[in-house]
Design an enzyme around this catalytic site. Sequence first.
Site, PDB file in Angstrom:
ATOM      1  N   LYS A 261      14.480 -34.982  23.829  1.00  4.67           N
ATOM      2  CA  LYS A 261      15.460 -35.835  24.509  1.00  4.67           C
ATOM      3  C   LYS A 261      16.670 -35.004  24.913  1.00  4.67           C
ATOM      4  O   LYS A 261      17.212 -35.149  26.017  1.00  4.67           O
ATOM      5  CB  LYS A 261      15.859 -37.003  23.597  1.00  4.67           C
ATOM      6  CG  LYS A 261      14.747 -38.040  23.514  1.00  4.67           C
ATOM      7  CD  LYS A 261      14.867 -38.990  22.342  1.00  4.67           C
ATOM      8  CE  LYS A 261      13.567 -39.804  22.249  1.00  4.67           C
ATOM      9  NZ  LYS A 261      13.456 -40.614  21.053  1.00  4.67           N
TER      10      LYS A 261
ATOM     11  N   GLN B 250      16.900 -42.804  16.419  1.00  3.57           N
ATOM     12  CA  GLN B 250      15.514 -42.352  16.294  1.00  3.57           C
ATOM     13  C   GLN B 250      14.833 -43.073  15.128  1.00  3.57           C
ATOM     14  O   GLN B 250      15.321 -43.042  14.005  1.00  3.57           O
ATOM     15  CB  GLN B 250      15.491 -40.823  16.092  1.00  3.57           C
ATOM     16  CG  GLN B 250      14.106 -40.224  16.092  1.00  3.57           C
ATOM     17  CD  GLN B 250      13.395 -40.379  17.440  1.00  3.57           C
ATOM     18  OE1 GLN B 250      13.974 -40.133  18.496  1.00  3.57           O
ATOM     19  NE2 GLN B 250      12.155 -40.813  17.411  1.00  3.57           N
TER      20      GLN B 250
ATOM     21  N   ASP C 222      17.062 -47.700  24.644  1.00  2.00           N
ATOM     22  CA  ASP C 222      15.676 -47.855  24.191  1.00  2.00           C
ATOM     23  C   ASP C 222      15.137 -49.235  24.555  1.00  2.00           C
ATOM     24  O   ASP C 222      13.931 -49.458  24.545  1.00  2.00           O
ATOM     25  CB  ASP C 222      15.611 -47.693  22.656  1.00  2.00           C
ATOM     26  CG  ASP C 222      14.861 -46.439  22.241  1.00  2.00           C
ATOM     27  OD1 ASP C 222      14.144 -45.884  23.092  1.00  2.00           O
ATOM     28  OD2 ASP C 222      14.989 -46.037  21.070  1.00  2.00           O
TER      29      ASP C 222
END
Length: 284
Positions: free
Chosen positions: A53, A97, A120
């Site tokens: 990322k 995460q 997300d």
Amino acid sequence: MAVKILDGKIMSAEIKAEITERVAALKVQGVTPGLAVILVGNDPASEIYVRNKQIGCDETGMNGRTIRLRADISQEALEAEIDRLNRDSAVHGILVQLPLPGHLDEQAVLAKILPEKDVDGFHLINAGHMMTGTEGVVACTPKGALHMIRSTGEELAGKEAVVIGRSNIVGKPMAMLLLRENCTVTICHSRTKNLKEHTRRADILVAAVGKAGFVTADMVKPGAIVIDVGINRVDGKVRGDVDFDAVKEVAGWITPVPGGVGKMTIAMLLANTLEAAERTLRHD
Ligand code: NDP
């Protein structure tokens, strides 16, 4: 008909090139898209995802920052960190995460992120937008998978789509996106009876199961679009949920693993971050 490979490397490179241009245009207006990735502990797979990322941010000119927190951090301290990032106007996207260590309440942590910074697309508000078809942040993996499906150029309306898997992060939003495309959607899961009867009807088959080589050639309709979301580590190698070598002899289109949906997930994360930054300009 020879199978066509839906190449996530090529597609994600095209998307990233477009994102890079839009980031440059935003910078001229004084805004640099910023993505904060929170990594709790040092799970080796999570380390790889987080590094990728960061690389994506660097490649496209965004400000990527990884915030590393100890595995034994308390719920309160983690939520306080998210509050701080919520208030930081240089941060347009926040990603925690997953998975988090067992003592932390994942849902409560995700709920802390401002919906407009939830790149997300896991916040309940964004899940609600997905359900109602209103504007919100769309989860990266299904968004990337849909991009690949659209790239076939096939008319999607009226197609039989079968999604294997019903997780909140892949299966359910994937099914919802295909429904929005006017597909006739079936969701299969571990309690589905006669799975093969469902999958063999599928013009579009999405596998999000988490079992290497789960989808075999006899489960696939000739000419189908087969999207393999799975990422499974077997003997040190990454394998998908689809038995690629056998299924490519039957399918019309297929995504490889690696180099398929995974690449698109990162591209869509960058796209969601860029869009979040662009929205702040529109609201000024
Ligand atoms: P989950 O474990 O949350 O969900 C798996 C789903 O598969 C469940 O709904 C489960 O059913 C279903 N399932 C399990 N066994 C069977 C079976 N025998 N028959 C039918 N259905 C079955 O996984 P995720 O959705 O989080 O991830 C799925 C895969 O995608 C994993 O390999 C993951 O690593 C990968 N992934 C890849 C990403 C990418 O960027 N490419 C991003 C996210 C995930 P039930 O609900 O009944 O238990």
